[in-house]
Motif scaffolding. Sequence first.
Motif, PDB file in Angstrom:
ATOM      1  N   ASP A 144       0.872   9.279  -7.941  1.00  0.00           N
ATOM      2  CA  ASP A 144       0.393   8.569  -9.126  1.00  0.00           C
ATOM      3  C   ASP A 144      -0.676   7.526  -8.793  1.00  0.00           C
ATOM      4  N   GLY A 145      -1.580   7.859  -7.877  1.00  0.00           N
ATOM      5  CA  GLY A 145      -2.668   6.951  -7.529  1.00  0.00           C
ATOM      6  C   GLY A 145      -2.268   5.775  -6.667  1.00  0.00           C
ATOM      7  N   LYS A 146      -1.030   5.762  -6.177  1.00  0.00           N
ATOM      8  CA  LYS A 146      -0.558   4.678  -5.315  1.00  0.00           C
ATOM      9  C   LYS A 146      -0.271   5.234  -3.924  1.00  0.00           C
ATOM     10  N   PHE A 147      -0.487   4.382  -2.935  1.00  0.00           N
ATOM     11  CA  PHE A 147      -0.289   4.804  -1.554  1.00  0.00           C
ATOM     12  C   PHE A 147       0.365   3.682  -0.759  1.00  0.00           C
TER      13      PHE A 147
ATOM     14  N   SER B  27       3.297   1.345  12.393  1.00  0.00           N
ATOM     15  CA  SER B  27       3.192   2.594  13.158  1.00  0.00           C
ATOM     16  C   SER B  27       1.814   3.231  13.038  1.00  0.00           C
ATOM     17  N   PHE B  28       1.182   3.054  11.875  1.00  0.00           N
ATOM     18  CA  PHE B  28      -0.120   3.672  11.612  1.00  0.00           C
ATOM     19  C   PHE B  28      -1.058   2.610  11.052  1.00  0.00           C
TER      20      PHE B  28
ATOM     21  N   SER C 188      -9.085  -0.650   2.979  1.00  0.00           N
ATOM     22  CA  SER C 188     -10.097   0.226   2.390  1.00  0.00           C
ATOM     23  C   SER C 188      -9.691   1.691   2.519  1.00  0.00           C
ATOM     24  N   MET C 189      -9.225   2.066   3.687  1.00  0.00           N
ATOM     25  CA  MET C 189      -8.782   3.445   3.898  1.00  0.00           C
ATOM     26  C   MET C 189      -7.542   3.746   3.062  1.00  0.00           C
ATOM     27  N   GLN C 190      -6.653   2.783   2.915  1.00  0.00           N
ATOM     28  CA  GLN C 190      -5.466   2.981   2.074  1.00  0.00           C
ATOM     29  C   GLN C 190      -5.860   3.258   0.626  1.00  0.00           C
ATOM     30  N   ARG C 191      -6.886   2.560   0.123  1.00  0.00           N
ATOM     31  CA  ARG C 191      -7.358   2.816  -1.247  1.00  0.00           C
ATOM     32  C   ARG C 191      -7.912   4.233  -1.362  1.00  0.00           C
ATOM     33  N   ASN C 192      -8.672   4.655  -0.358  1.00  0.00           N
ATOM     34  CA  ASN C 192      -9.222   6.013  -0.370  1.00  0.00           C
ATOM     35  C   ASN C 192      -8.116   7.059  -0.307  1.00  0.00           C
ATOM     36  N   LEU C 193      -7.102   6.805   0.489  1.00  0.00           N
ATOM     37  CA  LEU C 193      -5.990   7.750   0.594  1.00  0.00           C
ATOM     38  C   LEU C 193      -5.173   7.786  -0.696  1.00  0.00           C
TER      39      LEU C 193
ATOM     40  N   LEU D 206      -3.532  11.604   9.456  1.00  0.00           N
ATOM     41  CA  LEU D 206      -2.942  10.829  10.551  1.00  0.00           C
ATOM     42  C   LEU D 206      -3.078  11.549  11.887  1.00  0.00           C
ATOM     43  N   LEU D 207      -2.879  12.860  11.874  1.00  0.00           N
ATOM     44  CA  LEU D 207      -3.005  13.628  13.117  1.00  0.00           C
ATOM     45  C   LEU D 207      -4.425  13.575  13.674  1.00  0.00           C
TER      46      LEU D 207
END
Length: 195
Positions: free
Chosen positions: A131-134, A140-141, A146-151, A164-165
Amino acid sequence: MLAKFSVKNFRGFKEKIELDLTRHSNFSFNLYAIKDDIIKNGIIYGPNGSGKSNFSLAIFDIVYHLSQKWKEPNYYANFTYAGDQNLKVEFEYTFRFDGQTVEYNYAKNYQGLLTAESMVANGKLVFKRADGKFTIDTDSFPVDKSMQRNLADNANNIPIVNFLLMSIPLAHDHYLIRLQQFVNGMLWFRNLDVR
């Protein structure tokens, strides 16, 4: 090793159907069929038209989803339950790798586009996208905001596992590496007299 699998709303399966390879009783006739308390050898059988091929396709969706080795151009034709194309197909996998338990769940729409994805390793949330949330375990990662928003948006439909891999250096025995190796090693044998 795959320990448990379930699927819902896939082709002929509207209700959730599950295969639990940890539920075994008397295998004293063949102790080689059990490894690490999981049934490692099995056969799916039944009459024609009972759903064997569809169930096998459902189990192997993770190969289509995470690897590049198996791609059929018409795979998503008739992907969702025939009675309602608006339903999301929900996949749930539980793996065990040397005492580590990995639960990987994802959902796709009728076109095969990823709509939700989550992973829990050893009872701890690794990531969740829906639902557009991440959300991700940044200890651990280490993924920046910024990358979290893109993901969260994920317009190009990349599985978070693959991201991640490809983006995070991992130890050779990390559960994501083990998952990738297992998925890339999955084989499906089937016998059709006309093919």
